[in-house]
Design a protein around this motif. Structure first.
Motif, mmCIF file in Angstrom:
data_model
loop_
_atom_site.group_PDB
_atom_site.id
_atom_site.type_symbol
_atom_site.label_atom_id
_atom_site.label_comp_id
_atom_site.label_asym_id
_atom_site.label_seq_id
_atom_site.Cartn_x
_atom_site.Cartn_y
_atom_site.Cartn_z
ATOM 1 N N GLY A 82 0.811 -1.204 0.000
ATOM 2 C CA GLY A 82 0.000 0.000 0.000
ATOM 3 C C GLY A 82 0.845 1.255 0.000
ATOM 4 O O GLY A 82 0.450 2.282 0.565
ATOM 5 N N PHE A 83 2.024 1.202 -0.639
ATOM 6 C CA PHE A 83 2.914 2.359 -0.667
ATOM 7 C C PHE A 83 2.259 3.520 -1.408
ATOM 8 O O PHE A 83 1.597 3.339 -2.431
ATOM 9 C CB PHE A 83 4.244 2.004 -1.330
ATOM 10 C CG PHE A 83 5.121 1.102 -0.505
ATOM 11 C CD1 PHE A 83 5.592 1.522 0.724
ATOM 12 C CD2 PHE A 83 5.451 -0.164 -0.954
ATOM 13 C CE1 PHE A 83 6.409 0.692 1.502
ATOM 14 C CE2 PHE A 83 6.262 -0.997 -0.194
ATOM 15 C CZ PHE A 83 6.732 -0.573 1.034
ATOM 16 N N SER A 84 2.496 4.717 -0.875
ATOM 17 C CA SER A 84 1.926 5.926 -1.477
ATOM 18 C C SER A 84 2.939 7.050 -1.363
ATOM 19 O O SER A 84 3.238 7.519 -0.263
ATOM 20 C CB SER A 84 0.624 6.307 -0.751
ATOM 21 O OG SER A 84 0.103 7.504 -1.259
ATOM 22 N N PHE A 85 3.504 7.461 -2.509
ATOM 23 C CA PHE A 85 4.469 8.563 -2.536
ATOM 24 C C PHE A 85 4.529 9.104 -3.956
ATOM 25 O O PHE A 85 3.992 8.501 -4.892
ATOM 26 C CB PHE A 85 5.855 8.115 -2.050
ATOM 27 C CG PHE A 85 6.485 7.011 -2.861
ATOM 28 C CD1 PHE A 85 7.342 7.295 -3.918
ATOM 29 C CD2 PHE A 85 6.232 5.682 -2.554
ATOM 30 C CE1 PHE A 85 7.928 6.279 -4.661
ATOM 31 C CE2 PHE A 85 6.809 4.649 -3.293
ATOM 32 C CZ PHE A 85 7.653 4.950 -4.348
ATOM 33 N N ASP A 86 5.180 10.256 -4.107
ATOM 34 C CA ASP A 86 5.275 10.929 -5.397
ATOM 35 C C ASP A 86 6.511 10.437 -6.141
ATOM 36 O O ASP A 86 7.645 10.732 -5.749
ATOM 37 C CB ASP A 86 5.336 12.442 -5.183
ATOM 38 C CG ASP A 86 5.282 13.221 -6.492
ATOM 39 O OD1 ASP A 86 5.327 12.593 -7.575
ATOM 40 O OD2 ASP A 86 5.184 14.461 -6.440
ATOM 41 N N LEU A 87 6.307 9.679 -7.206
ATOM 42 C CA LEU A 87 7.426 9.130 -7.971
ATOM 43 C C LEU A 87 8.193 10.225 -8.714
ATOM 44 O O LEU A 87 9.359 10.033 -9.066
ATOM 45 C CB LEU A 87 6.918 8.085 -8.963
ATOM 46 C CG LEU A 87 7.970 7.208 -9.650
ATOM 47 C CD1 LEU A 87 8.656 6.294 -8.652
ATOM 48 C CD2 LEU A 87 7.348 6.384 -10.776
ATOM 49 N N SER A 88 7.561 11.386 -8.916
ATOM 50 C CA SER A 88 8.209 12.477 -9.659
ATOM 51 C C SER A 88 9.494 12.934 -8.992
ATOM 52 O O SER A 88 10.424 13.402 -9.662
ATOM 53 C CB SER A 88 7.260 13.676 -9.776
ATOM 54 O OG SER A 88 6.000 13.294 -10.237
ATOM 55 N N SER A 89 9.561 12.810 -7.663
ATOM 56 C CA SER A 89 10.720 13.305 -6.909
ATOM 57 C C SER A 89 11.822 12.264 -6.762
ATOM 58 O O SER A 89 12.869 12.540 -6.162
ATOM 59 C CB SER A 89 10.266 13.761 -5.524
ATOM 60 O OG SER A 89 9.709 12.671 -4.796
ATOM 61 N N VAL A 90 11.590 11.073 -7.300
ATOM 62 C CA VAL A 90 12.540 9.975 -7.130
ATOM 63 C C VAL A 90 13.632 10.039 -8.192
ATOM 64 O O VAL A 90 13.358 10.282 -9.373
ATOM 65 C CB VAL A 90 11.804 8.615 -7.206
ATOM 66 C CG1 VAL A 90 12.770 7.466 -7.443
ATOM 67 C CG2 VAL A 90 11.000 8.384 -5.939
ATOM 68 N N THR A 91 14.878 9.813 -7.771
ATOM 69 C CA THR A 91 15.962 9.577 -8.722
ATOM 70 C C THR A 91 16.364 8.116 -8.630
ATOM 71 O O THR A 91 16.369 7.528 -7.549
ATOM 72 C CB THR A 91 17.180 10.472 -8.447
ATOM 73 O OG1 THR A 91 17.637 10.266 -7.105
ATOM 74 C CG2 THR A 91 16.822 11.937 -8.647
ATOM 75 N N TYR A 92 16.700 7.529 -9.761
ATOM 76 C CA TYR A 92 16.906 6.089 -9.823
ATOM 77 C C TYR A 92 18.392 5.743 -9.691
ATOM 78 O O TYR A 92 19.251 6.400 -10.297
ATOM 79 C CB TYR A 92 16.371 5.548 -11.151
ATOM 80 C CG TYR A 92 14.918 5.850 -11.364
ATOM 81 C CD1 TYR A 92 13.927 5.044 -10.816
ATOM 82 C CD2 TYR A 92 14.514 6.962 -12.112
ATOM 83 C CE1 TYR A 92 12.580 5.333 -10.999
ATOM 84 C CE2 TYR A 92 13.176 7.257 -12.310
ATOM 85 C CZ TYR A 92 12.215 6.443 -11.746
ATOM 86 O OH TYR A 92 10.883 6.737 -11.929
ATOM 87 N N PRO A 93 18.719 4.699 -8.903
ATOM 88 C CA PRO A 93 20.114 4.244 -8.845
ATOM 89 C C PRO A 93 20.618 3.888 -10.235
ATOM 90 O O PRO A 93 19.926 3.200 -10.995
ATOM 91 C CB PRO A 93 20.040 3.012 -7.931
ATOM 92 C CG PRO A 93 18.797 3.199 -7.117
ATOM 93 C CD PRO A 93 17.835 3.898 -8.027
ATOM 94 N N LEU A 94 21.812 4.317 -10.560
ATOM 95 C CA LEU A 94 22.320 4.162 -11.921
ATOM 96 C C LEU A 94 22.544 2.711 -12.329
ATOM 97 O O LEU A 94 22.580 2.397 -13.520
ATOM 98 C CB LEU A 94 23.621 4.954 -12.091
ATOM 99 C CG LEU A 94 23.473 6.479 -12.084
ATOM 100 C CD1 LEU A 94 24.833 7.144 -12.213
ATOM 101 C CD2 LEU A 94 22.547 6.935 -13.220
ATOM 102 N N TYR A 95 22.706 1.812 -11.342
ATOM 103 C CA TYR A 95 22.957 0.404 -11.655
ATOM 104 C C TYR A 95 21.690 -0.443 -11.546
ATOM 105 O O TYR A 95 21.763 -1.670 -11.582
ATOM 106 C CB TYR A 95 24.043 -0.156 -10.728
ATOM 107 C CG TYR A 95 25.369 0.551 -10.878
ATOM 108 C CD1 TYR A 95 26.216 0.268 -11.952
ATOM 109 C CD2 TYR A 95 25.772 1.522 -9.959
ATOM 110 C CE1 TYR A 95 27.428 0.930 -12.103
ATOM 111 C CE2 TYR A 95 26.978 2.189 -10.105
ATOM 112 C CZ TYR A 95 27.805 1.888 -11.175
ATOM 113 O OH TYR A 95 29.002 2.544 -11.321
#
Length: 341
Positions: A259-272
């Protein structure tokens, strides 16, 4: 397929699916020593063989041969000390014999694929103060995860997956453990905020897939560099964005069916990052263009969320099919229908 059926299949093949962490550790296993093993260790192993019902995997365990050369047994490269023991594939309905604690030099102990093995993990195992890796998986062992495992200060890898453990995760596990796999059990409660406390390495693995765990991801996890992070198929809620981060070395993030709820727009992805599954949650926002920089991203599932906006393309982004993005609020663009002008 029912949960019991899935568990049965998982346990049946657990010996073929040792965790990545286990394979890494096993790859450096020493070769059998040239000197013969200690006589007392041989007697202990023969007692263990009898307790497991003399399985075929121990067919070469004989009083007439050197136990350093037995299947599943390894000794130090230049000593007679038994440092590695792998007991697999039996139909015994007995318990883990207390004699496993009578091999004082043991560093790695693997007990896997014994679907009828019941009872608790014996407390005598705490005598193995040199033990670094403990795997007990694919059994019918039930009850709480024993707190006495916290007293094993040299233990850094603990895999209790595919059993029937219930109750909470003990809060006493600290910085000595950096690989934890408690997946496919019946655990409940929250993730202790003390887990991995003080550990600063890059090899951290946490796998809690398919339990009954609840609550939020501890904020202390934002400082950790997970190699693999799997909380799939539980009842977690709240923010999970702090396990992401461009500078992290994380390769796998599995958050599906929570049931996770957060704004994916603010996420940066690990490069690997090579595997990302956030499906079946309540995640909102859009997919940042930075995801097109992930050269190693192979498996991606963002379906069944509340995401909006265009799906990034170009760069390193692979051509995923609709199943990776369907059932969102208003995602658009290939492979979904075009965005409105």
């Amino acid at each position: 397929m029912s949960h019991l059926c899935e568990m049965s299949i998982f346990k049946s093949f657990s010996v073929l699916s040792l965790s990545l962490a286990s394979l890494i550790l096993l790859s450096s296993s020493p070769q059998p020593a040239s000197s013969e093993c200690k006589e007392q260790d041989k007697l202990t192993l023969l007692q263990i063989k009898s307790s497991f019902g003399n399985p075929s995997s121990m067919a070469d365990w004989s009083n007439n041969t050197d136990c350093c050369a037995w299947n599943g047994v390894n000794c130090g490269a230049s000593s007679e000390e038994i440092i590695y023991l792998w007991i697999t594939n039996s139909n015994t309905s007995n318990r883990i014999p207390p004699e496993v604690g009578d091999l004082p030099d043991l560093r790695r102990l693997i007990i896997s694929n014994h679907p009828n093995l019941a009872g608790p993990i014996p407390e005598s195992i705490t005598k193995l103060q040199n033990l670094q890796q403990l795997i007990v998986r694919g059994t019918s062992i039930s009850g709480d995860i024993p707190r006495f495992l916290c007293d094993m200060r040299n233990l850094n890898s603990l895999d209790l997956s595919a059993n029937d453990f219930s109750g909470p995760i003990p809060a006493c596990f600290g910085s000595n453990l950096y690989i934890i796999d408690f997946s496919y059990n019946q655990l409940s409660g929250h993730i202790p905020c003390t887990l991995f406390k003080g550990y600063g390495g890059n090899e951290t693995i946490l796998n809690l897939r398919r339990n009954h765990l609840t609550g939020r991801i501890p904020l202390s996890f934002s400082a950790l560099n997970f190699y693999k992070f799997d909380l799939s198929e539980n009842n977690f809620i709240g923010d999970a964005s702090h396990v992401f981060g461009r500078s992290k070395f994380t390769e796998e993030i599995h958050l599906a069916n929570n049931g996770f709820s957060f704004d994916l727009s603010s996420v940066t992805y690990p490069l690997y990052l090579s595997w990302l599954d956030i499906s079946h949650n309540r995640i909102r926002g859009s997919i940042d263009e930075q995801i097109t920089e992930l050269q190693g991203l192979g498996i991606l599932d963002m379906s069944y969320n509340r995401l909006c906006g265009p799906i990034p393309s170009g760069g390193m982004m692979r051509p995923y099919d609709q199943s990776s993005f369907v059932h969102n609020k208003c995602l658009c663009g290939t492979p979904l229908p075009p965005c409105a002008n």
